[in-house]
Design an enzyme around this catalytic site. Structure first.
Site, short mmCIF file in Angstrom:
data_model
loop_
_atom_site.label_atom_id
_atom_site.label_comp_id
_atom_site.label_asym_id
_atom_site.label_seq_id
_atom_site.Cartn_x
_atom_site.Cartn_y
_atom_site.Cartn_z
N THR A 159 -8.06 6.99 -1.76
CA THR A 159 -9.45 6.54 -1.87
C THR A 159 -10.37 7.70 -1.52
O THR A 159 -11.52 7.74 -1.97
CB THR A 159 -9.74 5.35 -0.93
N LYS A 188 -14.14 9.23 -3.12
CA LYS A 188 -15.33 9.62 -2.34
C LYS A 188 -15.80 11.01 -2.74
O LYS A 188 -17.01 11.25 -2.89
CB LYS A 188 -15.01 9.57 -0.83
N LYS A 211 1.92 14.36 0.75
CA LYS A 211 0.56 14.74 0.38
C LYS A 211 0.44 16.24 0.12
O LYS A 211 -0.54 16.73 -0.38
CB LYS A 211 -0.42 14.28 1.45
N LYS A 233 -7.06 14.28 4.83
CA LYS A 233 -6.30 13.03 4.69
C LYS A 233 -5.20 13.04 5.75
O LYS A 233 -5.00 14.06 6.40
CB LYS A 233 -5.69 12.91 3.29
N ARG A 234 -4.49 11.91 5.92
CA ARG A 234 -3.37 11.91 6.85
C ARG A 234 -2.43 13.08 6.53
O ARG A 234 -2.34 13.48 5.37
CB ARG A 234 -2.55 10.62 6.69
N HIS A 284 0.80 -1.24 0.00
CA HIS A 284 0.00 0.00 0.00
C HIS A 284 0.82 1.27 0.00
O HIS A 284 0.27 2.36 0.11
CB HIS A 284 -0.92 0.05 1.22
C1 26V Z 1 1.99 4.61 8.03
C2 26V Z 1 2.01 4.86 9.38
C3 26V Z 1 2.41 6.17 9.85
C4 26V Z 1 2.02 6.43 11.27
C5 26V Z 1 2.27 5.30 12.18
C6 26V Z 1 1.64 4.07 11.72
C7 26V Z 1 1.65 3.86 10.26
C8 26V Z 1 1.29 2.64 9.75
C9 26V Z 1 1.27 2.40 8.42
C10 26V Z 1 1.61 3.38 7.56
C11 26V Z 1 1.61 3.10 6.12
C12 26V Z 1 0.40 3.65 5.48
C13 26V Z 1 -0.24 2.65 4.64
C14 26V Z 1 -1.48 3.21 4.01
O1 26V Z 1 -2.48 3.47 4.65
N1 26V Z 1 -1.40 3.38 2.72
C15 26V Z 1 -2.51 3.93 1.95
O2 26V Z 1 -3.26 2.81 1.48
C16 26V Z 1 -4.38 3.24 0.75
C17 26V Z 1 -5.18 2.01 0.42
O3 26V Z 1 -4.51 1.24 -0.52
C18 26V Z 1 -3.96 4.01 -0.47
O4 26V Z 1 -5.12 4.48 -1.13
C19 26V Z 1 -3.09 5.19 -0.09
O5 26V Z 1 -2.59 5.82 -1.24
C20 26V Z 1 -1.95 4.72 0.79
O6 26V Z 1 -1.22 5.83 1.30
#
Ligand code: 26V
Length: 832
Positions: free
Chosen positions: A670, A674, A566, A560-561, A372
């Site tokens: 995503t 929306k 971003k 968004k995050r 992801h």
């Molecule tokens: C990041 C972080 C940062 C804070 C601490 C915990 C943590 C855990 C995982 C991640 C990785 C982020 C993974 C994520 O959510 N990716 C998103 O996945 C979406 C679904 O596929 C996608 O649409 C987004 O572009 C992508 O950023």
């Protein structure tokens, strides 16, 4: 805490005469209040009403469940287990009622009782068991799987506290615990009879017993994994699936009385370990203790889930393990659940007695992996010493996987040590989780076309070259039940009135709406709904931020995050530039069409720069919103505690959707889908799924700007500082905005607070400036924004474009995504 905790029952205004079925439902709800809380209706609090409603919904789901369970068993269906550290479910009351097709009934009954369904629904705390896109995607997937009658289980941890609750204090993000379970969880059912033990640490001794290697543990810690099941219904469908949440506790088969001191201490240790394991989502991993806890969480989830999966399989199919790949498929949502792979090897070999080759052959046909993100900090690696300490037996297995992998690579690329290291599961004293997936999974996928190309060409290239067939591009999607039917009921009804109801399950049908895009009457109705949603959001902003915003202004939204890639930073710099221009150029000011810039974002607690950007947004908001010279032409709003439920209010009110990531960095996005579905126009780069949005809607209905992924990559490889220097010296409005970061004009008198942001853009962290191309893309972004302001004023044209966005968003239904996964990877059959 749910935002409207203080909601009181609204007066009995809209009661209609109830049908016989509604009378029966009313009796059920009143009965639940009595039996569950020992109260009569007059004494019941709105919270009690909420719980009573939820329990009546749950009863109906349970009835369906028994039947569906029997059917899946009889048909011997293949099942999907979707392992994810995040499930951002949001609230369930309204979506469950919608999926049961009973929204009108509940609305009528509650009105008759003196309440409104929407007010009562607001009392539910969001199940915020996730951080971002990957977690919400898992929730959309489980809705689509269930709607499509495909047997599937979501598996995650029942975190006591989900993602932190964000509170803005003097412009800064502060993090408070998310108490989502404070009133209990009406949807879950505990299953103590299915609890399993999970073992950590200690030492492992090997012994030959009856010609077989046996592994014995010493000084280990054991916790008990207790499952809680949340049954899930799909939209107008037959099957009931479930989300299984594992909670850690201590084993109960211990005799407290006869405990000697040492054993007692050990038990207290286990108790504290258990509390931590299902305590919080994403503990801070900047310390060793935090890292260990995360690794323990990962093993806890996968070990509990795998033990359950194998038990279920054995009960149904006996112990012919070679049939496992025909009966189950396990999906690994990003690398966090990767330990499931060695854990299955352990269970098959140590507990079921299979040999390595036999077990490996099964394992490599059962697991599929989705990546992801290409951001290197999110590609997990664990220190070998820590790994061995926490899960010693698993480490032995991973070592053996790596040893065999190295033998294979040596055969394919003799002597190419660099390549071996790059592809290794263990290298440089680290366990590389993505490589463990790539070495073991029968399918690997990216989440948009562009992202998959980047996986194939770049980060996973060496594995791709070895076996191209197992790589798939599967573009993300969103469930239309939540992201339009539930959150935008009036638009849903308007669409129904034009093209009938089928589109909620058959999303391609939405395209039929295109023929009404120029229809004046339809345009007016479409626009009236948008306006109404904007008025409602303006009221929310007034209540929560104390800011008056003009519902006739352009609502430009970036929610968004918070992450540098971003580029919330580019958005803020542009707002500062517009503000400066209004102040200095009167003809620009006179012609400026009012805008409301809306942000919502959580920053990871340890990500200092991201938190500083939040402070910057809030400080810019303070300056601009309170400057009388601006005459309310620009308003900037930061909405606190962004999450699923607030997203449902914001997205439907947006005119412009900001999808402005540095090309190549956003795997899909995503949120972009929306907004599109609800008729916002996108300003975006050619990144992630934006590329496919452009394909669907055509270039006349989307605002694309900026460097493309290959142009970004080229700059990151070769370019020096010259480009940035030139931009700085020639683009005066950008330079002025940048200078304001350090001249004390944003937080009056404070010249140091945003210096790091200024510094990283112009000079970079390692001497390389503007890593995320904020300065390079600024000029085009500004021009595109100017075009948007002009186009917005041509109302009929704008609404036509907005309608086209809704009409052409059918491709982005998660039903289509699930269908893709099913055809390419899972091969499940819908129940009959
Ligand atoms: C990041 C972080 C940062 C804070 C601490 C915990 C943590 C855990 C995982 C991640 C990785 C982020 C993974 C994520 O959510 N990716 C998103 O996945 C979406 C679904 O596929 C996608 O649409 C987004 O572009 C992508 O950023």
């Amino acid at each position: 805490m749910a935002e409207t905790k203080t909601t009181k029952a609204t007066a009995k205004t809209s009661a209609v005469k109830l049908t016989a079925a509604e009378e029966a439902l009313k009796k059920e709800i009143v009965g639940k209040v009595g039996r569950h809380f020992g109260k009569v209706m007059e004494e019941a609090t709105p919270h009690m009403i909420y719980t009573a409603c939820a329990l009546t919904v749950r009863d109906q789901i349970m009835e369906k469940w028994a039947k569906s369970h029997r059917q899946v068993k009889e048909e011997g269906s293949k099942k999907l287990y979707y392992l994810s550290f995040e499930f951002l479910m949001g609230r369930l009351l309204c979506t469950n009622i919608l999926n049961l097709m009973q929204t009108d009934e509940y609305q009528h009954v509650l009105a008759d009782l003196g309440y409104s369904l929407s007010d009562i629904a607001e009392l539910e705390n969001d199940a915020g068991l996730g951080n971002g896109g990957l977690g919400r995607l898992a929730a959309c997937f489980i809705d689509s799987l269930t709607t499509m009658d495909l047997p599937a289980y979501g598996c995650t941890i029942r975190y006591e506290h989900g993602l932190f609750r964000q509170k803005i204090v003097e412009g800064y993000q502060t993090e408070l615990p998310d108490e989502w379970l404070e009133h209990g969880n009406a949807w879950e059912i505990s299953r103590p009879e299915e609890a399993v033990k999970v073992v950590f640490g200690g030492q492992v001794d090997c012994e030959w017993v009856d010609g077989r290697m046996v592994y014995k543990y010493r000084n280990e810690n054991t916790v008990l994994a207790m499952p809680y099941d949340v049954p899930l219904v799909g939209y107008d469908s037959k099957i009931v699936n479930k989300l299984r949440l594992w909670s850690a506790t201590i084993p109960t088969d211990v005799d407290m009385i006869s405990y000697d001191r040492g054993t007692f201490d050990k038990m207290m240790e286990a108790k504290s370990l258990a509390k931590q394991i299902s305590g919080i989502l994403y503990p801070d991993d900047t310390t060793d203790d935090g890292k260990k806890l995360r690794l323990r969480q990962q093993y806890f989830l996968v070990s509990a889930t795998l033990q359950w999966i194998l038990k279920e399989f054995e009960e149904r199919n006996g112990s012919d393990w070679s049939k496992l790949p025909d009966k189950i498929v396990i999906h690994i949502n990003d690398t966090h659940p990767t330990l499931a792979i060695p854990e299955m090897m352990r269970l098959l070999m140590d507990e079921k007695g299979l040999g390595w080759d036999e077990a490996w052959n099964i394992v490599t046909h059962v697991f599929a992996y989705t990546n992801h993100t290409v951001m290197s900090e999110a590609l997990e690696k664990w220190n070998v010493h820590m790994f061995r300490e926490i899960v010693p037996r698993i480490y032995m297995i991973v070592e053996e996987i790596n040893r065999r992998l190295m033998e294979q690579l040596e055969a394919v690329y003799p002597g190419d040590k660099g390549k071996h290291q790059w592809m290794a599961v263990i290298a440089n004293d680290q366990v590389n989780m993505a490589n463990l997936c790539l070495a073991s999974c029968f399918a690997v996928n990216g989440v948009s076309k562009l992202h998959t190309e980047i996986l194939k060409d770049d980060i996973f290239r060496d594995y791709y070259v070895l076996d191209k067939e197992r790589f798939h591009a599967i573009t993300n999607g969103i469930t239309f039940r939540r992201w339009i039917a539930n959150c935008n009921p009036e638009l849903t009804e308007l669409i129904d009135s034009k093209i009938g109801k089928g589109w909620l399950k058959n999303s391609e049908k939405l395209a039929e709406l295109a023929k009404f895009a120029k229809d004046k009457d339809f345009q007016k109705k479409f626009d009236d709904i948008k306006k109404k949603n904007k008025v409602a959001l303006a009221a929310y902003i007034k209540e929560h931020n104390g800011i008056d915003v003009n519902p006739d202004s352009i609502f430009d939204v970036q929610c968004k995050r918070l992450h540098e890639y971003k580029r919330q930073m580019m958005n803020v710099l542009h707002i500062i530039a517009e503000y400066n221009r209004i102040l200095s150029d009167s003809s620009y000011a006179d012609n400026y069409y009012p805008k409301t810039y809306i942000f919502g974002a959580k920053a990871a607690p340890g990500y200092v720069r991201a938190k500083n950007i939040i402070k910057l947004i809030n400080s810019v908001a303070d300056i601009i919103n309170n400057d009388a010279r601006i005459k309310d032409k620009i308003k900037v709003v930061f909405i606190e505690n962004y999450g699923v439920s607030i997203a449902e209010k914001i997205i439907i009110a947006a005119d412009v959707s900001e999808q402005i990531s540095t090309a190549g960095k956003e795997a899909s996005g995503t949120g972009n889908m929306k907004f599109m579905l609800n008729g916002a126009l996108t300003i975006g780069t050619l990144d992630g799924a934006n590329v496919e949005m452009l394909e669907q809607v055509g270039e006349d209905n989307i605002y694309i700007f900026g460097l493309k992924a290959d142009e970004v990559a080229a700059r990151l490889k070769y370019a020096g500082n010259d480009e940035v220097k030139t931009i700085y010296s020639t683009n005066t409005s950008l330079r002025h905005a940048l200078e304001m970061l350090i001249d004390g004009s944003i937080v009056p008198g404070n010249t140091s607070i945003f210096r790091d942001l200024y510094q990283t853009l112009l000079f970079g962290d390692y001497g390389y400036p503007d890593t995320y191309m904020v300065l390079r893309d600024f000029e085009e972004y500004m021009k595109t924004q100017e075009k948007i302001s002009a186009d917005y004023q041509n109302r009929s044209k704008w609404i036509e474009m907005a309608i086209m966005n809704t009409a052409m968003s059918g491709f982005f239904s998660s039903d289509r995504t699930i269908d893709d996964y099913n055809k390419k990877i899972w091969h499940l059959t819908p129940i009959k």
